[in-house]
Design an enzyme around this catalytic site. Structure first.
Site, PDB file in Angstrom:
ATOM      1  N   ASN A 108       0.864  -1.185   0.000  1.00 56.80           N
ATOM      2  CA  ASN A 108       0.000   0.000   0.000  1.00 56.80           C
ATOM      3  C   ASN A 108       0.901   1.236   0.000  1.00 56.80           C
ATOM      4  O   ASN A 108       1.467   1.590   1.033  1.00 56.80           O
ATOM      5  CB  ASN A 108      -0.893  -0.026   1.254  1.00 56.80           C
ATOM      6  CG  ASN A 108      -1.733   1.233   1.386  1.00 56.80           C
ATOM      7  OD1 ASN A 108      -1.880   1.991   0.436  1.00 56.80           O
ATOM      8  ND2 ASN A 108      -2.293   1.444   2.572  1.00 56.80           N
ATOM      9  N   TRP A 109       1.017   1.865  -1.153  1.00 62.08           N
ATOM     10  CA  TRP A 109       1.914   3.018  -1.271  1.00 62.08           C
ATOM     11  C   TRP A 109       1.335   4.283  -0.627  1.00 62.08           C
ATOM     12  O   TRP A 109       2.012   5.309  -0.550  1.00 62.08           O
ATOM     13  CB  TRP A 109       2.223   3.288  -2.745  1.00 62.08           C
ATOM     14  CG  TRP A 109       3.234   2.355  -3.344  1.00 62.08           C
ATOM     15  CD1 TRP A 109       3.785   1.256  -2.754  1.00 62.08           C
ATOM     16  CD2 TRP A 109       3.827   2.449  -4.649  1.00 62.08           C
ATOM     17  NE1 TRP A 109       4.676   0.650  -3.617  1.00 62.08           N
ATOM     18  CE2 TRP A 109       4.719   1.369  -4.780  1.00 62.08           C
ATOM     19  CE3 TRP A 109       3.691   3.333  -5.727  1.00 62.08           C
ATOM     20  CZ2 TRP A 109       5.471   1.159  -5.950  1.00 62.08           C
ATOM     21  CZ3 TRP A 109       4.423   3.111  -6.879  1.00 62.08           C
ATOM     22  CH2 TRP A 109       5.312   2.039  -6.981  1.00 62.08           C
ATOM     23  N   LYS A 110       0.068   4.234  -0.244  1.00 61.49           N
ATOM     24  CA  LYS A 110      -0.620   5.420   0.316  1.00 61.49           C
ATOM     25  C   LYS A 110      -0.419   6.622  -0.608  1.00 61.49           C
ATOM     26  O   LYS A 110      -0.442   6.451  -1.826  1.00 61.49           O
ATOM     27  CB  LYS A 110      -0.120   5.705   1.738  1.00 61.49           C
ATOM     28  CG  LYS A 110      -0.167   4.472   2.628  1.00 61.49           C
ATOM     29  CD  LYS A 110      -0.025   4.820   4.074  1.00 61.49           C
ATOM     30  CE  LYS A 110       0.207   3.556   4.881  1.00 61.49           C
ATOM     31  NZ  LYS A 110      -0.098   3.719   6.275  1.00 61.49           N
TER      32      LYS A 110
ATOM     33  N   HIS B 288      -9.671   0.657   4.483  1.00 62.77           N
ATOM     34  CA  HIS B 288      -8.415   0.902   5.220  1.00 62.77           C
ATOM     35  C   HIS B 288      -8.709   1.819   6.408  1.00 62.77           C
ATOM     36  O   HIS B 288      -9.532   2.732   6.317  1.00 62.77           O
ATOM     37  CB  HIS B 288      -7.365   1.536   4.300  1.00 62.77           C
ATOM     38  CG  HIS B 288      -5.998   1.544   4.906  1.00 62.77           C
ATOM     39  ND1 HIS B 288      -5.618   2.504   5.818  1.00 62.77           N
ATOM     40  CD2 HIS B 288      -4.948   0.706   4.778  1.00 62.77           C
ATOM     41  CE1 HIS B 288      -4.378   2.241   6.211  1.00 62.77           C
ATOM     42  NE2 HIS B 288      -3.946   1.155   5.590  1.00 62.77           N
TER      43      HIS B 288
ATOM     44  N   GLU C  28      -5.595  -5.751  10.008  1.00 64.55           N
ATOM     45  CA  GLU C  28      -4.637  -4.678  10.293  1.00 64.55           C
ATOM     46  C   GLU C  28      -5.000  -4.007  11.621  1.00 64.55           C
ATOM     47  O   GLU C  28      -5.784  -3.042  11.634  1.00 64.55           O
ATOM     48  CB  GLU C  28      -4.698  -3.619   9.189  1.00 64.55           C
ATOM     49  CG  GLU C  28      -4.258  -4.099   7.836  1.00 64.55           C
ATOM     50  CD  GLU C  28      -3.632  -2.947   7.058  1.00 64.55           C
ATOM     51  OE1 GLU C  28      -2.434  -3.024   6.768  1.00 64.55           O
ATOM     52  OE2 GLU C  28      -4.324  -1.965   6.777  1.00 64.55           O
TER      53      GLU C  28
ATOM     54  N   GLY D 167       2.128   1.798  11.163  1.00 69.43           N
ATOM     55  CA  GLY D 167       2.990   2.983  11.187  1.00 69.43           C
ATOM     56  C   GLY D 167       3.901   3.055  12.400  1.00 69.43           C
ATOM     57  O   GLY D 167       4.334   4.138  12.794  1.00 69.43           O
TER      58      GLY D 167
ATOM     59  N   SER E  20       3.190  -2.539  10.288  1.00 73.22           N
ATOM     60  CA  SER E  20       4.634  -2.448  10.538  1.00 73.22           C
ATOM     61  C   SER E  20       5.396  -3.733  10.200  1.00 73.22           C
ATOM     62  O   SER E  20       6.233  -4.193  10.982  1.00 73.22           O
ATOM     63  CB  SER E  20       4.900  -2.026  11.991  1.00 73.22           C
ATOM     64  OG  SER E  20       4.219  -0.821  12.262  1.00 73.22           O
TER      65      SER E  20
ATOM     66  N   GLY F 198       2.887  -1.169   4.302  1.00 76.75           N
ATOM     67  CA  GLY F 198       2.829   0.240   3.914  1.00 76.75           C
ATOM     68  C   GLY F 198       4.227   0.722   3.585  1.00 76.75           C
ATOM     69  O   GLY F 198       4.718   0.562   2.463  1.00 76.75           O
TER      70      GLY F 198
HETATM   71  C1  PEP Z   1      -0.838   0.150   6.149  1.00 76.56           C
HETATM   72  O1  PEP Z   1      -0.879   1.335   5.880  1.00 76.56           O
HETATM   73  O2  PEP Z   1      -1.784  -0.592   5.830  1.00 76.56           O
HETATM   74  C2  PEP Z   1       0.339  -0.375   6.836  1.00 76.56           C
HETATM   75  C3  PEP Z   1       0.312  -1.624   7.232  1.00 76.56           C
HETATM   76  O3  PEP Z   1       1.390   0.496   7.012  1.00 76.56           O
HETATM   77  P1  PEP Z   1       2.827   0.160   7.697  1.00 76.56           P
HETATM   78  O4  PEP Z   1       3.296  -1.147   7.085  1.00 76.56           O
HETATM   79  O5  PEP Z   1       3.670   1.297   7.332  1.00 76.56           O
HETATM   80  O6  PEP Z   1       2.575   0.009   9.149  1.00 76.56           O
END
Ligand code: PEP
Length: 258
Positions: free
Chosen positions: A8-10, A100, A170, A176, A218, A239
């Site tokens: 997920n590049w956001k 999300h 999630e 994050g 994470s 992410g």
């Molecule tokens: C996400 O945004 O779905 C996510 C899992 O982010 P990160 O891996 O950066 O925690």
């Protein structure tokens, strides 16, 4: 079940040149690891361009980060700023992240996610449905939160469609963060069992066991082994790590041997 890594590049990266660079690096990796499905979900504006880099038979696929719940094909009302499922399909998209936590925090409800799942399935897209609790409280109230999310988002979804869906668990408290604050594999296993139990109640055991569950929060090369081998999930939703091809390479290396 085939392993899958979803990126997920956001709202990243900053421009198309960078998006092309990261995507090309991931494409090279997908050739080295053809047995692992890789889904990259960039911002909408990069999709049509990146579509040209994908070979038809590749294990690398494009995903979107959202879709709107109505479709202009049904001749309904106008919706400024929204993107339809058929537009995504035309842009080469095969998967779509729905519900999300960052969209839910802007007001998206389970009912909207449910409508989006239906519109995505209708367009032949694979919905990646995000569920997760804000807090893993000691009293276990998070079980109820998850149960409601699953029941409401999958309300009136056909049994035969469950196989076309991915559940992304999630926990919001783990997104994050530093990787050491991520969920531990053994705790994830409990959650995966619970999710399958709810799916079994709704759709039957056979269908529930065919539904891939992935974990997000994470994930990095540091914790991915524990998450997959102890958590017994089919893959991960990453992410930040998904924007660094070196980290993806390390994650793929680990996934390929467990
Ligand atoms: C996400 O945004 O779905 C996510 C899992 O982010 P990160 O891996 O950066 O925690």
């Amino acid at each position: 079940m085939k392993k899958i890594i979803i990126g997920n590049w956001k709202m990243n990266p900053e421009n198309l040149i960078l998006a092309r660079k990261i995507f090309s690096e991931i494409k090279k990796l997908s050739k080295k690891f053809p047995k692992i499905d890789i889904v990259v979900c960039p911002p909408f504006v990069y999709l049509s361009d990146l579509k040209n880099k994908i070979d038809k038979v590749s294990s690398l696929k494009l995903g979107a980060q959202d879709v709107f719940w109505d479709n202009p094909e049904t001749g309904s009302r106008p919706f400024t700023g929204e993107i339809s499922a058929s537009m995504l399909r035309d842009a080469g998209v095969k998967y779509v992240i729905l519900g999300h936590s960052e969209r839910r925090s802007m007001g998206e409800t389970n009912e909207e996610v449910n409508k989006k799942i239906k519109i995505a399935l209708g367009a032949g897209l694979t919905p990646i449905i995000c569920i997760g609790e804000k807090e893993h409280d000691i009293d276990g109230k998070f079980f109820e939160t998850l149960k409601i999310q699953i029941k409401d988002t999958l309300n009136k979804i056909k049994k035969s469609d469950l196989q076309k869906i991915i559940i992304a668990y999630e926990p919001i408290w783990a997104i994050g963060k530093n990787e050491s604050e991520s969920m531990k594999g053994e705790d994830l296993y409990q959650m995966a069992i619970f999710i399958r139990k709810i799916l079994s109640e709704m759709f039957g055991q056979v269908e529930a066991f065919k539904t891939p569950i992935v974990y997000g929060g994470s994930v990095s090369p540091f914790n991915v082994k524990d998450i997959i081998s102890e958590g017994h999930v089919s893959g991960i939703l990453a992410g930040r790590s998904s924007l660094e091809s070196q980290k993806i390479a390390e994650i793929l290396d680990i996934l390929s041997i467990i």
